[in-house]
Write a protein that holds these residues in place. Structure first.
Motif, PDB file in Angstrom:
ATOM      1  N   GLY A   1      -2.697   6.977 -24.057  1.00  0.00           N
ATOM      2  CA  GLY A   1      -2.559   8.451 -23.806  1.00  0.00           C
ATOM      3  C   GLY A   1      -3.326   9.013 -25.042  1.00  0.00           C
ATOM      4  O   GLY A   1      -2.436   9.053 -26.138  1.00  0.00           O
ATOM      5  N   PHE A   2      -4.321   9.480 -25.122  1.00  0.00           N
ATOM      6  CA  PHE A   2      -5.042  10.022 -26.179  1.00  0.00           C
ATOM      7  C   PHE A   2      -4.497  11.313 -26.375  1.00  0.00           C
ATOM      8  O   PHE A   2      -4.493  12.264 -25.600  1.00  0.00           O
ATOM      9  N   GLY A   3      -4.553  11.586 -27.613  1.00  0.00           N
ATOM     10  CA  GLY A   3      -3.800  12.830 -28.202  1.00  0.00           C
ATOM     11  C   GLY A   3      -2.218  13.014 -27.910  1.00  0.00           C
ATOM     12  O   GLY A   3      -1.939  14.071 -28.373  1.00  0.00           O
ATOM     13  N   LYS A   4      -1.726  12.141 -27.283  1.00  0.00           N
ATOM     14  CA  LYS A   4      -0.328  12.381 -27.005  1.00  0.00           C
ATOM     15  C   LYS A   4       0.578  11.753 -28.390  1.00  0.00           C
ATOM     16  O   LYS A   4      -0.030  10.742 -29.069  1.00  0.00           O
ATOM     17  N   GLU A   5       1.766  12.318 -28.546  1.00  0.00           N
ATOM     18  CA  GLU A   5       2.493  12.221 -29.773  1.00  0.00           C
ATOM     19  C   GLU A   5       3.486  10.869 -29.438  1.00  0.00           C
ATOM     20  O   GLU A   5       3.574  10.240 -30.427  1.00  0.00           O
ATOM     21  N   LYS A   6       3.976  10.923 -28.363  1.00  0.00           N
ATOM     22  CA  LYS A   6       5.022  10.074 -28.037  1.00  0.00           C
ATOM     23  C   LYS A   6       4.713   8.938 -27.126  1.00  0.00           C
ATOM     24  O   LYS A   6       4.012   9.203 -26.067  1.00  0.00           O
ATOM     25  N   SER A   7       4.764   7.490 -27.467  1.00  0.00           N
ATOM     26  CA  SER A   7       4.523   6.471 -26.300  1.00  0.00           C
ATOM     27  C   SER A   7       5.828   6.453 -25.318  1.00  0.00           C
ATOM     28  O   SER A   7       6.908   6.853 -25.703  1.00  0.00           O
ATOM     29  N   ARG A   8       5.463   5.698 -24.455  1.00  0.00           N
ATOM     30  CA  ARG A   8       6.522   5.354 -23.551  1.00  0.00           C
ATOM     31  C   ARG A   8       6.377   3.854 -23.345  1.00  0.00           C
ATOM     32  O   ARG A   8       5.451   3.192 -22.896  1.00  0.00           O
ATOM     33  N   TRP A   9       7.840   3.200 -23.246  1.00  0.00           N
ATOM     34  CA  TRP A   9       7.866   1.778 -23.092  1.00  0.00           C
ATOM     35  C   TRP A   9       9.121   1.569 -22.122  1.00  0.00           C
ATOM     36  O   TRP A   9       9.993   0.903 -22.463  1.00  0.00           O
ATOM     37  N   ASP A  10       8.783   1.656 -20.838  1.00  0.00           N
ATOM     38  CA  ASP A  10       9.753   1.580 -19.688  1.00  0.00           C
ATOM     39  C   ASP A  10       9.478   0.063 -19.225  1.00  0.00           C
ATOM     40  O   ASP A  10       8.258  -0.285 -18.854  1.00  0.00           O
ATOM     41  N   ALA A  11      10.588  -0.443 -19.093  1.00  0.00           N
ATOM     42  CA  ALA A  11      10.418  -1.975 -18.549  1.00  0.00           C
ATOM     43  C   ALA A  11      11.930  -2.314 -17.696  1.00  0.00           C
ATOM     44  O   ALA A  11      12.818  -1.691 -18.403  1.00  0.00           O
ATOM     45  N   GLY A  12      11.538  -3.313 -16.980  1.00  0.00           N
ATOM     46  CA  GLY A  12      12.823  -3.742 -16.254  1.00  0.00           C
ATOM     47  C   GLY A  12      12.677  -4.953 -15.373  1.00  0.00           C
ATOM     48  O   GLY A  12      11.304  -5.129 -15.042  1.00  0.00           O
ATOM     49  N   PHE A  13      13.581  -5.696 -15.175  1.00  0.00           N
ATOM     50  CA  PHE A  13      13.513  -6.925 -14.594  1.00  0.00           C
ATOM     51  C   PHE A  13      14.983  -7.516 -14.058  1.00  0.00           C
ATOM     52  O   PHE A  13      16.032  -7.166 -14.662  1.00  0.00           O
ATOM     53  N   ASN A  14      15.015  -8.479 -12.978  1.00  0.00           N
ATOM     54  CA  ASN A  14      16.272  -9.320 -13.018  1.00  0.00           C
ATOM     55  C   ASN A  14      15.910 -10.598 -12.708  1.00  0.00           C
ATOM     56  O   ASN A  14      14.829 -11.044 -12.263  1.00  0.00           O
TER      57      ASN A  14
END
Length: 252
Positions: A195-208
């Protein structure tokens, strides 16, 4: 005869219950999506622990009252007195025993057969040779399903963002490859964006995760049988043969 049959039926019933319990799966669910953490641990249909507090452990309806500070202070003094009495009695016991242990007794462990570093490493390698296949069976028994990764690596500076993106991509995909070698993994979505120029990162993850306890029993039995026939019995025969040769040499 009737009593023996009843005992056999009871034993078979117990073994059947144990087998049924071992065949019931343990399930772990984890997700961190939209900055919200959710997790749960279930054994078959029993909810053991849950992020919303509805499980057996950490449930809202648990009883019991915390101990008051006064009750804990009540036992501090006797415990301290017992500790002081024990420390005072140490010199007397040492004096009665002759002022310490006998040097000859301390030398006895040293007189026992010592193994060189090479022999110890060799023994560890032999144990690993017995354990690697059962351990692989145990690890493959962990089924990681619906692995979901959706990362957005953001930074205002394009150069730093690209560097972070490359490092995180390498870490994510190398980790997944390592997991696939060790465990049974089924992917759902794996996506890492820059994400060039974006301020906030996203760290979505999931598993079972799904695991059958009987897999651990099978792996343990496999290792035990392999160890007995590959290491224990040959070593026992070797020691017995060495002792017989020593006895023959002394008698000659």
């Amino acid at each position: 005869m009737i009593v023996i049959k009843i005992i056999l039926f009871i034993l078979l019933a117990i073994l059947g219950i144990i087998l049924l319990l071992l065949l019931m799966p343990v399930r772990v669910e984890f997700s961190f999506i939209g900055d919200k953490l959710k997790y749960s641990l279930k054994y078959s249909f029993v909810n053991i622990i849950n992020s919303d507090g509805s499980g057996i452990i950490g449930g809202k309806g648990r009883g019991g009252k915390p101990e008051s500070k006064g009750s804990s202070r009540k036992y501090e003094a006797p415990a301290q007195e017992a500790k002081d009495a024990q420390e005072e009695s140490k010199p007397d016991t040492e004096a009665e025993s002759g002022g310490g242990s006998d040097p000859q007794d301390e030398a006895e462990p040293e007189a026992k057969e010592k193994k060189t570093l090479g022999e110890r490493v060799g023994l560890l390698m032999e144990i690993w040779g017995c354990a690697k296949h059962p351990l692989g069976k145990l690890l493959k028994g962990f089924h990681i399903n619906d692995l979901y990764i959706d990362f957005l690596v953001a930074h205002e500076d394009a150069y730093k963002c690209a560097l972070r993106y490359g490092k995180i991509c390498g870490a994510v995909y190398n980790s997944i490859a390592c997991m696939q070698n060790l465990f049974t993994v089924r992917l759902k979505t794996v996506d890492v964006e820059c994400g060039f120029g974006k301020e906030k990162s996203r760290w979505d993850a999931g598993f079972n995760v799904r695991f059958l306890p009987i897999t651990a029993v099978i792996a343990g039995a496999w290792f035990l049988i392999t160890y007995i026939f590959r290491l224990y019995l040959p070593e026992k025969r070797k020691n017995k043969k060495a002792k017989s040769q020593k006895c023959e040499a002394k008698s000659a």
